[in-house]
Design an enzyme around this catalytic site. Sequence first.
Site, PDB file in Angstrom:
ATOM      1  N   ARG A  15       0.703  -1.301  -0.148  1.00 39.38           N
ATOM      2  CA  ARG A  15       0.113  -0.089   0.081  1.00 39.38           C
ATOM      3  C   ARG A  15       0.683   1.268   0.232  1.00 39.38           C
ATOM      4  NH1 ARG A  15      -3.385  -1.582   5.220  1.00 39.38           N
ATOM      5  NH2 ARG A  15      -1.628  -2.899   5.485  1.00 39.38           N
ATOM      6  N   LYS A  75       1.846   1.660   7.342  1.00 40.43           N
ATOM      7  CA  LYS A  75       2.053   0.868   8.466  1.00 40.43           C
ATOM      8  C   LYS A  75       2.784   1.700   9.497  1.00 40.43           C
ATOM      9  CE  LYS A  75       0.907  -2.425   9.276  1.00 40.43           C
ATOM     10  NZ  LYS A  75      -0.370  -2.842   9.838  1.00 40.43           N
ATOM     11  N   TYR A  94      -0.912   3.962  10.829  1.00 43.09           N
ATOM     12  CA  TYR A  94      -1.341   2.998  11.807  1.00 43.09           C
ATOM     13  C   TYR A  94      -0.044   2.916  12.707  1.00 43.09           C
ATOM     14  CZ  TYR A  94      -5.417   1.545   9.074  1.00 43.09           C
ATOM     15  OH  TYR A  94      -6.406   1.555   8.301  1.00 43.09           O
ATOM     16  N   HIS A  96      -0.697   0.848  16.382  1.00 45.68           N
ATOM     17  CA  HIS A  96      -0.847  -0.355  17.029  1.00 45.68           C
ATOM     18  C   HIS A  96       0.221  -0.389  17.943  1.00 45.68           C
ATOM     19  CE1 HIS A  96      -3.787  -1.710  14.300  1.00 45.68           C
ATOM     20  NE2 HIS A  96      -2.807  -1.360  13.098  1.00 45.68           N
ATOM     21  N   GLU A 118      -5.870   4.075  13.871  1.00 39.35           N
ATOM     22  CA  GLU A 118      -6.756   3.116  14.312  1.00 39.35           C
ATOM     23  C   GLU A 118      -7.350   3.679  15.610  1.00 39.35           C
ATOM     24  OE1 GLU A 118      -3.380   2.828  14.552  1.00 39.35           O
ATOM     25  OE2 GLU A 118      -2.748   2.027  16.341  1.00 39.35           O
ATOM     26  N   SER A 220     -20.946 -13.392  24.293  1.00 37.52           N
ATOM     27  CA  SER A 220     -19.439 -13.841  24.575  1.00 37.52           C
ATOM     28  C   SER A 220     -19.105 -14.140  26.136  1.00 37.52           C
ATOM     29  CB  SER A 220     -18.532 -12.766  24.127  1.00 37.52           C
ATOM     30  OG  SER A 220     -17.163 -13.138  24.370  1.00 37.52           O
ATOM     31  N   VAL A 239     -11.643  -9.381  17.651  1.00 40.79           N
ATOM     32  CA  VAL A 239     -12.039  -8.587  18.830  1.00 40.79           C
ATOM     33  C   VAL A 239     -11.251  -7.088  18.990  1.00 40.79           C
ATOM     34  CG1 VAL A 239     -13.004 -10.391  20.037  1.00 40.79           C
ATOM     35  CG2 VAL A 239     -10.655  -9.545  20.540  1.00 40.79           C
ATOM     36  N   LEU A 240     -11.848  -6.325  19.399  1.00 43.53           N
ATOM     37  CA  LEU A 240     -11.069  -5.027  19.596  1.00 43.53           C
ATOM     38  C   LEU A 240     -11.426  -4.106  20.804  1.00 43.53           C
ATOM     39  CD1 LEU A 240      -8.907  -2.594  18.723  1.00 43.53           C
ATOM     40  CD2 LEU A 240     -10.922  -1.687  17.369  1.00 43.53           C
ATOM     41  N   ALA A 268      -6.997  -9.762  14.859  1.00 47.22           N
ATOM     42  CA  ALA A 268      -6.632  -8.875  15.850  1.00 47.22           C
ATOM     43  C   ALA A 268      -5.333  -8.897  16.288  1.00 47.22           C
ATOM     44  CB  ALA A 268      -7.493  -9.167  17.153  1.00 47.22           C
ATOM     45  N   ASP A 270      -2.868  -7.523  15.239  1.00 48.77           N
ATOM     46  CA  ASP A 270      -1.946  -6.149  15.222  1.00 48.77           C
ATOM     47  C   ASP A 270      -2.131  -5.495  16.646  1.00 48.77           C
ATOM     48  OD1 ASP A 270      -4.540  -5.482  14.932  1.00 48.77           O
ATOM     49  OD2 ASP A 270      -4.164  -4.286  13.232  1.00 48.77           O
TER      50      ASP A 270
HETATM   51  N1  NAI Z   1      -4.523  -8.049  10.695  1.00 52.81           N
HETATM   52  C1  NAI Z   1      -4.687  -6.847   9.835  1.00 52.81           C
HETATM   53  O1  NAI Z   1      -4.106  -6.712   8.985  1.00 52.81           O
HETATM   54  C2  NAI Z   1      -6.005  -6.192  10.292  1.00 52.81           C
HETATM   55  C3  NAI Z   1      -6.327  -6.237  11.560  1.00 52.81           C
HETATM   56  N2  NAI Z   1      -7.345  -5.435  11.986  1.00 52.81           N
HETATM   57  C4  NAI Z   1      -7.667  -5.479  13.565  1.00 52.81           C
HETATM   58  O2  NAI Z   1      -8.963  -6.420  13.607  1.00 52.81           O
HETATM   59  C5  NAI Z   1      -9.479  -6.155  14.847  1.00 52.81           C
HETATM   60  C6  NAI Z   1     -10.823  -5.622  14.902  1.00 52.81           C
HETATM   61  O3  NAI Z   1     -11.035  -4.602  14.215  1.00 52.81           O
HETATM   62  P1  NAI Z   1     -12.488  -3.974  14.059  1.00 52.81           P
HETATM   63  O4  NAI Z   1     -13.383  -5.065  13.606  1.00 52.81           O
HETATM   64  O5  NAI Z   1     -12.426  -2.899  13.059  1.00 52.81           O
HETATM   65  O6  NAI Z   1     -13.062  -3.445  15.381  1.00 52.81           O
HETATM   66  P2  NAI Z   1     -14.533  -3.190  15.863  1.00 52.81           P
HETATM   67  O7  NAI Z   1     -14.249  -2.110  16.974  1.00 52.81           O
HETATM   68  O8  NAI Z   1     -15.436  -2.756  14.719  1.00 52.81           O
HETATM   69  O9  NAI Z   1     -15.228  -4.514  16.371  1.00 52.81           O
HETATM   70  C7  NAI Z   1     -14.495  -5.167  17.836  1.00 52.81           C
HETATM   71  C8  NAI Z   1     -15.698  -6.011  18.021  1.00 52.81           C
HETATM   72  O10 NAI Z   1     -15.017  -6.929  19.378  1.00 52.81           O
HETATM   73  C9  NAI Z   1     -16.034  -6.907  20.396  1.00 52.81           C
HETATM   74  N3  NAI Z   1     -15.463  -7.317  21.628  1.00 52.81           N
HETATM   75  C10 NAI Z   1     -14.618  -6.655  22.223  1.00 52.81           C
HETATM   76  N4  NAI Z   1     -14.227  -7.562  23.461  1.00 52.81           N
HETATM   77  C11 NAI Z   1     -14.906  -8.638  23.178  1.00 52.81           C
HETATM   78  C12 NAI Z   1     -14.933  -9.990  23.771  1.00 52.81           C
HETATM   79  N5  NAI Z   1     -14.287 -10.041  24.996  1.00 52.81           N
HETATM   80  N6  NAI Z   1     -15.789 -11.070  23.209  1.00 52.81           N
HETATM   81  C13 NAI Z   1     -16.584 -10.764  22.229  1.00 52.81           C
HETATM   82  N7  NAI Z   1     -16.535  -9.650  21.353  1.00 52.81           N
HETATM   83  C14 NAI Z   1     -15.627  -8.538  21.888  1.00 52.81           C
HETATM   84  C15 NAI Z   1     -16.842  -5.528  20.395  1.00 52.81           C
HETATM   85  O11 NAI Z   1     -17.877  -5.499  21.155  1.00 52.81           O
HETATM   86  C16 NAI Z   1     -16.616  -5.041  18.807  1.00 52.81           C
HETATM   87  O12 NAI Z   1     -18.238  -5.407  18.310  1.00 52.81           O
HETATM   88  C17 NAI Z   1      -8.664  -4.875  15.407  1.00 52.81           C
HETATM   89  O13 NAI Z   1      -7.675  -5.196  16.299  1.00 52.81           O
HETATM   90  C18 NAI Z   1      -8.023  -4.355  14.245  1.00 52.81           C
HETATM   91  O14 NAI Z   1      -6.746  -3.664  14.715  1.00 52.81           O
HETATM   92  C19 NAI Z   1      -8.153  -4.516  11.313  1.00 52.81           C
HETATM   93  C20 NAI Z   1      -7.552  -4.689   9.966  1.00 52.81           C
HETATM   94  C21 NAI Z   1      -6.414  -5.083   9.430  1.00 52.81           C
HETATM   95  C1  PYR Z   2      -5.180  -1.805  10.212  1.00 51.98           C
HETATM   96  C2  PYR Z   2      -4.005  -2.419   9.797  1.00 51.98           C
HETATM   97  O1  PYR Z   2      -3.147  -2.626  10.730  1.00 51.98           O
HETATM   98  C3  PYR Z   2      -3.568  -2.505   8.499  1.00 51.98           C
HETATM   99  O2  PYR Z   2      -4.380  -2.271   7.691  1.00 51.98           O
HETATM  100  O3  PYR Z   2      -2.760  -3.297   8.351  1.00 51.98           O
HETATM  101 MG    MG Z   3      -1.858  -4.268  11.238  1.00 57.10          MG
END
Ligand code: NAI
Ligand code: PYR
Ligand code: MG
Length: 370
Positions: A15, A75, A94, A96, A118, A220, A239-240, A268, A270
């Site tokens: 990106r 990043k 970002y 993290h 984020e 949950s 989760v987040l 999750a 990151d």
């Molecule tokens: N690996 C990657 O490339 C990427 C990673 N991410 C990551 O993905 C994760 C999720 O992001 P989003 O969906 O945007 O967040 P979001 O805030 O939209 O959703 C997170 C959900 O987790 C729920 N939650 C929190 N604690 C919980 C628990 N103990 N049990 C069950 N549910 C729980 C919340 O109620 C919420 O609905 C983040 O860490 C984000 O940084 C996002 C984009 C890219």
């Molecule tokens: C959100 C994030 O960490 C990514 O898009 O790589």
């Molecule tokens: Mg990431």
Amino acid sequence: MKVGVPKEIKVHEYRVGLTPGAVREYVAAGHRVMIETNAGAGIGATDDDYRIVGGTILTSAAEVFASSEMIVKVKEPQPSEWCQLRENQILFTYLHLAPDPEQAKGLLKSGCTAIAYETVTDPHGGLPLLAPMSEVAGRLAIEAAGSALKRSAGGRGLLIGGVPGVQPARIVVIGGGVVGTHAARMAVGLGAEVTIIDRSILRLRELDELFEGRARTRFSTIDSVEEEVFAADVVIGAVLVPGASAPKLVRRSMLSSMRKRAVLVDVAIDQGGCFETSHPTTHADPTYEVDGIIHYCVANMPGAVPLTSSQALNNATLPFGLALANKGFTAVLENPHLRAGLNVHRGRLTYEAAAESLGLPFSPIEQAAA
Ligand SMILES: NC(=O)C1=CN([C@@H]2O[C@H](COP(=O)(O)OP(=O)(O)OC[C@H]3O[C@@H](n4cnc5c(N)ncnc54)[C@H](O)[C@@H]3O)[C@@H](O)[C@H]2O)C=CC1
Ligand SMILES: CC(=O)C(=O)O
Ligand SMILES: [Mg+2]
């Protein structure tokens, strides 16, 4: 303002912080934009594409860092980048930080002002600069799971949707936010049996309406997570808790009770990951096995589809980036949503959940900016 865009240097990160279209907007608003040569190569944007819209091409990242008042990236800065940042320079990308003490130390030492995509908020309680990449990562999570499920890749040898007369895969999504919803949409579309677990009842109600019975929802708890994970072919970790390290919802002791060769996709990761056995992987080597369970933990999933991702990311970051370019740090003080994005300012950590996760002192913005 002088705005700089270095080429991304994380492994298989294609990106770019500003697309040519975004550079055109900055230039039209009176800013000077300096782009490292080949920064847009991953999305097929040439140096000439940037020149045509008024950008200036520089031959090294060092020149970009040295000559810019604001650095726009994708990043989190890598060690060779954070040592080039300085006081009174804005970093917009970002971060993290919660699971990354080394980067936190580097940014604090630099004295820069770092705004994390984020944790920027919107008036509806959402995270507008995380959402587009969460949409991408959620959709990719099911593709990643489908690949890892193949026997040749170490998985159970299961087709996600099955075929007529044969059971589809059972997919459990933990966290029904943006990532979770988009993963569930893909999984339902392929014909999987899908359950979404979240701790917000309000969110579960919304998901119930959205999926009209094509995905089940569960509140949950330790019990519900165990029950669903033990019966799953695929678990998506989504989760987040904004800015904080992810809670560890699947412990190592649970793996031996899971279906052999099931797949865990920890989106999750990151934020540190929500499975105890997760550690970050790269697109070059995305999976590993622990106790017979395949783990996929790529921390920059959207980097694999940079055309879609850079466009979606730029659409979201543009108004905030322009506000920063127009007003500098005053934009952070004036706009509560950009304020929520401020994680580091002049050697202080200004995001409480990150400071707590890192075990470092937290300074409210008023204190850090005084
Ligand atoms: N690996 C990657 O490339 C990427 C990673 N991410 C990551 O993905 C994760 C999720 O992001 P989003 O969906 O945007 O967040 P979001 O805030 O939209 O959703 C997170 C959900 O987790 C729920 N939650 C929190 N604690 C919980 C628990 N103990 N049990 C069950 N549910 C729980 C919340 O109620 C919420 O609905 C983040 O860490 C984000 O940084 C996002 C984009 C890219
Ligand atoms: C959100 C994030 O960490 C990514 O898009 O790589
Ligand atoms: Mg990431």
